[in-house]
Design a protein around this motif. Structure first.
Motif, short mmCIF file in Angstrom:
data_model
loop_
_atom_site.label_atom_id
_atom_site.label_comp_id
_atom_site.label_asym_id
_atom_site.label_seq_id
_atom_site.Cartn_x
_atom_site.Cartn_y
_atom_site.Cartn_z
N ALA A 1 1.67 -4.37 -3.86
CA ALA A 1 2.02 -5.78 -4.05
C ALA A 1 3.06 -5.93 -5.16
N MET A 2 2.91 -5.16 -6.24
CA MET A 2 3.88 -5.22 -7.34
C MET A 2 5.25 -4.76 -6.89
N SER A 3 5.30 -3.67 -6.11
CA SER A 3 6.59 -3.18 -5.61
C SER A 3 7.25 -4.22 -4.71
N ALA A 4 6.46 -4.83 -3.83
CA ALA A 4 7.02 -5.85 -2.93
C ALA A 4 7.56 -7.04 -3.71
N LEU A 5 6.81 -7.48 -4.73
CA LEU A 5 7.27 -8.61 -5.54
C LEU A 5 8.53 -8.23 -6.33
N GLY A 6 8.56 -6.99 -6.84
CA GLY A 6 9.74 -6.55 -7.57
C GLY A 6 10.98 -6.52 -6.70
N VAL A 7 10.85 -6.03 -5.48
CA VAL A 7 11.98 -6.02 -4.56
C VAL A 7 12.42 -7.44 -4.24
N TYR A 8 11.48 -8.35 -4.07
CA TYR A 8 11.82 -9.75 -3.79
C TYR A 8 12.63 -10.34 -4.93
N TRP A 9 12.25 -10.03 -6.16
CA TRP A 9 12.98 -10.56 -7.31
C TRP A 9 14.41 -10.02 -7.36
N VAL A 10 14.59 -8.77 -6.92
CA VAL A 10 15.92 -8.16 -6.96
C VAL A 10 16.82 -8.74 -5.87
N VAL A 11 16.29 -8.92 -4.66
CA VAL A 11 17.14 -9.27 -3.52
C VAL A 11 17.29 -10.77 -3.33
N ARG A 12 16.44 -11.59 -3.96
CA ARG A 12 16.54 -13.03 -3.75
C ARG A 12 17.87 -13.54 -4.32
N ARG A 13 18.40 -14.56 -3.72
CA ARG A 13 19.67 -15.12 -4.17
C ARG A 13 19.43 -16.21 -5.20
N VAL B 1 9.06 2.32 0.04
CA VAL B 1 8.85 3.45 0.96
C VAL B 1 7.59 4.24 0.64
N PRO B 2 7.34 4.68 -0.62
CA PRO B 2 6.12 5.44 -0.88
C PRO B 2 4.85 4.67 -0.56
N ALA B 3 4.84 3.36 -0.85
CA ALA B 3 3.66 2.56 -0.54
C ALA B 3 3.43 2.50 0.97
N ALA B 4 4.52 2.28 1.72
CA ALA B 4 4.39 2.24 3.18
C ALA B 4 3.97 3.60 3.73
N ALA B 5 4.48 4.68 3.13
CA ALA B 5 4.10 6.02 3.58
C ALA B 5 2.62 6.29 3.31
N ALA B 6 2.14 5.87 2.14
CA ALA B 6 0.72 6.05 1.83
C ALA B 6 -0.16 5.25 2.78
N LEU B 7 0.29 4.05 3.12
CA LEU B 7 -0.46 3.23 4.08
C LEU B 7 -0.48 3.88 5.45
N SER C 1 9.66 5.40 5.79
CA SER C 1 8.38 5.87 5.27
C SER C 1 7.75 6.94 6.14
N THR C 2 8.16 7.05 7.40
CA THR C 2 7.58 8.07 8.26
C THR C 2 8.10 9.46 7.94
N GLY C 3 9.10 9.57 7.06
CA GLY C 3 9.60 10.89 6.69
C GLY C 3 8.52 11.75 6.06
#
Length: 277
Positions: free
Chosen positions: A265-277, A240-246, A10-12
């Motif tokens: 929060a929505m992006s974080a939850l979406g990523v959790y749904w994708v990566v959870r086993r 990444v965009p959310a972290a960059a904006a923060l 995100s620092t890019g």
């Protein structure tokens, strides 16, 4: 590792904000690639890291250098330089998880319904985070084409690595990629007419780009793709965009509101749904 990757990647946006006013995009990146080659080469040599033994693995790593490194960064930075807003570019790059998932779905790697829902939720959250920046830059055929090219090159690079690149020592593998990226970008940098102004901010941007973004972020991306499923890894790009904006809010006082926090929060939850086993 994923959390550290998102924080670094995100620092890019901050680096681009610091360095771009003082240097043309390809010239900056050519210097960054060259310095990164020296750093990775020295690191691999001093540590006694193993180098690829098969000729085809050298070729596959060269392809990654042309796509994930040179192609993605040159096209993305050039799109912003030619007037595309950073939020628009972030939104285009944020399509990578969906593009990756769709391609792998056609190749037999099925996703469950919760993972598809996570991809959609992550994209919606990303739109909420960057929507207020979409009008910041004008879109024309040139910068839109460059933005799409950046999306396609990094998506192709991630899929190519999972398909063809065998596990290698990350230090030697990144040294090969950086060398190829340097050789690809240096001739293009000579075509730019804008001079490089050696300003303090440019030195800071170069140092951070080489020591943190490349040695840290690019190495982590390579390792995560080497160890994990491509869809799970690329879904982290939603954050990444959310972290960059923060980060921009903390460092530069860029405004953020309730919609921003909802989108993150929505992006974080979406990523959790994708990566959870």
């Amino acid at each position: 590792m994923p959390a550290v990757f998102v924080a670094i990647w995100s620092t890019g946006f901050v680096v681009a904000r610091l360095g771009m006013p003082h240097a043309p995009p390809i010239g900056f990146l050519a210097i960054r690639f060259a310095l990164s080659t020296l750093c990775f080469g020295a690191w691999a040599g001093l540590a006694g890291a193993a180098w690829p033994r098969e000729r085809m693995q050298w070729l596959h790593l060269a392809v990654l250098g042309l796509t994930t490194q040179a192609g993605y960064l040159i096209c993305g930075w050039a799109a912003v330089k030619h007037g595309m807003g950073a939020g628009t570019m972030a939104l285009i790059a944020g399509l990578q998880p969906l593009l990756t998932a769709l391609w792998l779905h056609t190749r037999g790697e099925r996703l469950v319904s919760l993972q598809w829902a996570g991809l959609a939720l992550g994209l919606l959250g990303l739109v909420l985070v960057v929507h207020h920046k979409l009008g910041a830059g004008e879109i024309d055929a040139l910068n839109f084409g460059l933005g799409i090219a950046a999306l396609l090159t990094i998506t192709f690079g991630g899929l190519y690595q999972k398909r063809f690149v065998k596990p290698n020592d990350a230090r030697s593998a990144m040294a090969v990629q950086m060398l190829v990226a340097t050789l690809a970008s240096a001739p293009l940098a000579l075509l730019e007419s804008e001079p490089i102004v050696w300003h303090r901010d440019l030195f800071i941007a170069l140092g951070w780009s080489v020591l943190v973004l490349t040695l840290g972020g690019s190495s982590l991306l390579y390792l995560m793709l080497q160890r994990g499923a491509a869809t799970r890894v690329t879904s982290l790009m939603y954050l990444v965009p959310a972290a960059a904006a923060l980060l921009a809010w903390a460092l530069f006082g860029d405004p953020v509101g309730g919609v921003f926090w909802l989108g993150m929060a929505m992006s974080a939850l979406g990523v959790y749904w994708v990566v959870r086993r």
